[in-house]
Design an enzyme around this catalytic site. Sequence first.
Site, PDB file in Angstrom:
ATOM      1  N   HIS A 260       0.747  -1.276  -0.085  1.00  0.00           N
ATOM      2  CA  HIS A 260       0.157   0.039   0.034  1.00  0.00           C
ATOM      3  C   HIS A 260       1.053   1.152  -0.025  1.00  0.00           C
ATOM      4  CE1 HIS A 260      -3.496  -2.440   1.611  1.00  0.00           C
ATOM      5  NE2 HIS A 260      -3.418  -2.818   0.588  1.00  0.00           N
TER       6      HIS A 260
ATOM      7  N   CYS B 168       5.655   9.165  -8.749  1.00  0.00           N
ATOM      8  CA  CYS B 168       5.305   9.534 -10.009  1.00  0.00           C
ATOM      9  C   CYS B 168       4.341   8.396 -10.468  1.00  0.00           C
ATOM     10  CB  CYS B 168       6.419   9.656 -11.026  1.00  0.00           C
ATOM     11  SG  CYS B 168       5.607  10.007 -12.797  1.00  0.00           S
TER      12      CYS B 168
ATOM     13  N   CYS C 205       5.837   7.225 -14.585  1.00  0.00           N
ATOM     14  CA  CYS C 205       7.078   6.515 -14.585  1.00  0.00           C
ATOM     15  C   CYS C 205       7.291   5.638 -13.315  1.00  0.00           C
ATOM     16  CB  CYS C 205       8.242   7.276 -14.931  1.00  0.00           C
ATOM     17  SG  CYS C 205       8.936   8.328 -13.655  1.00  0.00           S
TER      18      CYS C 205
ATOM     19  N   CYS D 281       6.912  15.056 -11.827  1.00  0.00           N
ATOM     20  CA  CYS D 281       8.106  14.376 -11.859  1.00  0.00           C
ATOM     21  C   CYS D 281       9.474  15.003 -12.139  1.00  0.00           C
ATOM     22  CB  CYS D 281       7.699  13.145 -12.513  1.00  0.00           C
ATOM     23  SG  CYS D 281       9.155  11.910 -12.345  1.00  0.00           S
TER      24      CYS D 281
ATOM     25  N   CYS E 192      10.246  12.596 -15.642  1.00  0.00           N
ATOM     26  CA  CYS E 192       9.437  12.444 -16.909  1.00  0.00           C
ATOM     27  C   CYS E 192       8.287  13.503 -16.782  1.00  0.00           C
ATOM     28  CB  CYS E 192       8.652  10.988 -16.982  1.00  0.00           C
ATOM     29  SG  CYS E 192       7.261  10.849 -15.788  1.00  0.00           S
TER      30      CYS E 192
ATOM     31  N   THR F  43      -3.406  -8.421  11.028  1.00  0.00           N
ATOM     32  CA  THR F  43      -4.394  -7.696   9.910  1.00  0.00           C
ATOM     33  C   THR F  43      -5.715  -8.511  10.233  1.00  0.00           C
ATOM     34  OG1 THR F  43      -4.522  -7.696   7.494  1.00  0.00           O
ATOM     35  CG2 THR F  43      -3.450  -9.742   8.187  1.00  0.00           C
TER      36      THR F  43
HETATM   37  N1  APR Z   1      -0.898  -7.028  17.518  1.00  0.00           N
HETATM   38  C1  APR Z   1      -1.408  -7.885  16.717  1.00  0.00           C
HETATM   39  N2  APR Z   1      -2.721  -7.507  15.942  1.00  0.00           N
HETATM   40  C2  APR Z   1      -3.085  -6.625  16.628  1.00  0.00           C
HETATM   41  C3  APR Z   1      -2.931  -5.794  17.613  1.00  0.00           C
HETATM   42  C4  APR Z   1      -1.660  -6.072  18.117  1.00  0.00           C
HETATM   43  N3  APR Z   1      -1.138  -5.421  19.225  1.00  0.00           N
HETATM   44  N4  APR Z   1      -3.776  -4.922  17.847  1.00  0.00           N
HETATM   45  C5  APR Z   1      -4.790  -5.024  16.764  1.00  0.00           C
HETATM   46  N5  APR Z   1      -4.389  -6.052  16.129  1.00  0.00           N
HETATM   47  C6  APR Z   1      -5.396  -6.773  14.943  1.00  0.00           C
HETATM   48  C7  APR Z   1      -6.724  -6.555  14.968  1.00  0.00           C
HETATM   49  O1  APR Z   1      -7.357  -7.546  15.877  1.00  0.00           O
HETATM   50  C8  APR Z   1      -7.043  -6.657  13.643  1.00  0.00           C
HETATM   51  O2  APR Z   1      -7.325  -7.845  12.931  1.00  0.00           O
HETATM   52  O3  APR Z   1      -4.888  -6.007  13.758  1.00  0.00           O
HETATM   53  C9  APR Z   1      -5.734  -6.078  12.852  1.00  0.00           C
HETATM   54  C10 APR Z   1      -6.022  -4.733  12.250  1.00  0.00           C
HETATM   55  O4  APR Z   1      -6.809  -4.878  11.224  1.00  0.00           O
HETATM   56  P1  APR Z   1      -7.329  -3.513  10.296  1.00  0.00           P
HETATM   57  O5  APR Z   1      -7.264  -2.232  11.158  1.00  0.00           O
HETATM   58  O6  APR Z   1      -8.414  -3.828   9.457  1.00  0.00           O
HETATM   59  O7  APR Z   1      -5.864  -3.301   9.575  1.00  0.00           O
HETATM   60  P2  APR Z   1      -5.493  -3.913   8.298  1.00  0.00           P
HETATM   61  O8  APR Z   1      -5.768  -5.353   8.174  1.00  0.00           O
HETATM   62  O9  APR Z   1      -4.164  -3.814   8.098  1.00  0.00           O
HETATM   63  O10 APR Z   1      -6.285  -3.158   7.010  1.00  0.00           O
HETATM   64  C11 APR Z   1      -6.030  -3.470   5.719  1.00  0.00           C
HETATM   65  O11 APR Z   1      -7.346  -1.530   5.087  1.00  0.00           O
HETATM   66  O12 APR Z   1      -7.916   0.611   5.341  1.00  0.00           O
HETATM   67  C12 APR Z   1      -6.988  -0.022   4.573  1.00  0.00           C
HETATM   68  O13 APR Z   1      -5.062   0.584   3.568  1.00  0.00           O
HETATM   69  C13 APR Z   1      -5.617   0.160   4.658  1.00  0.00           C
HETATM   70  O14 APR Z   1      -3.747  -1.262   4.803  1.00  0.00           O
HETATM   71  C14 APR Z   1      -4.995  -1.068   5.309  1.00  0.00           C
HETATM   72  C15 APR Z   1      -5.912  -2.305   4.968  1.00  0.00           C
END
Ligand code: APR
Length: 254
Positions: free
Chosen positions: A126, A134, A137, A155, A158, A196
């Site tokens: 991301h 840019c 390019c 840029c 370019c 995540t």
């Molecule tokens: N350690 C590990 N995990 C954790 C912690 C921690 N201390 N605290 C929270 N979490 C977990 C939560 O339970 C959740 O599952 O991290 C996760 C965060 O999820 P999101 O907020 O949805 O973040 P992410 O998965 O990175 O989002 C993906 O969404 O909004 C867009 O571009 C943005 O890159 C991002 C993408």
Amino acid sequence: MESSLDAAARCLLEARYAIALTGAGLSVESGIPPFRGPNGLWTKYGEPPMNGYERFLADPRKAWEERLSPSGPMRELWQALSGAEPNPGHRALAELEDMDIVRATITQNVDNLHRVAGSRRLLEIHGNATLIRCIQCITRFERDEIDYAMLPPRCPRCDGLLKSDTVSFGEPIPTDVLTACGEEADHADCMIVAGTSATVYPAAAFPIAIAERGGDLIEVNPYPSELTALCRVTLTGPAGEVLPALVERIRALK
Ligand code: APR
């Protein structure tokens, strides 16, 4: 946790090619709020409009003015990013790379903390908030390499349109990083999935493809995510505590 740490450590030691995928949860212990869940930015401010990139292309000057003096969730995010330092979770992943256990880290985070922590084979799917890209390019520049006297900045190579390297909603992932992520995921038979919710694509597709091929997923998250059911091992807890413990366990078993 003891037996799960053991199981995760053995998975990684037996893996042919292990990689990591990280999200906002990795940086929570560095003081950066996540997007979803109880303390999430989108939970607090509402999901942002999904046409961020369209709006950028429609009026890049206005988009740059907003970028240089943000408000609402973006202001809170940029403020949190500006003072943040890597935490033991970031450093543990860099250590696993030094130990040749993790061969690459794909991050959804734009906070540059994996890079500061020492991760080398780092794919920022991301983008990176400290870089300017840019859109023609795909050259990336450090923020202070660019002159912002005239907006939108152009840029130096370019004369294409420059934008923050961070990928806006609705913007296609730059081909160079997307291709590299796909290659790493295709190669992997094991993936650490840390911090995540696995709700945003294409990043969330990589662990699913690995699991569908019979590979192992090791989840690090205090709460269940979209992937938990697919994981071989789930380590329930904050990444800043769990990942260093995992490094210690691997060292003990090596
Ligand atoms: N350690 C590990 N995990 C954790 C912690 C921690 N201390 N605290 C929270 N979490 C977990 C939560 O339970 C959740 O599952 O991290 C996760 C965060 O999820 P999101 O907020 O949805 O973040 P992410 O998965 O990175 O989002 C993906 O969404 O909004 C867009 O571009 C943005 O890159 C991002 C993408």
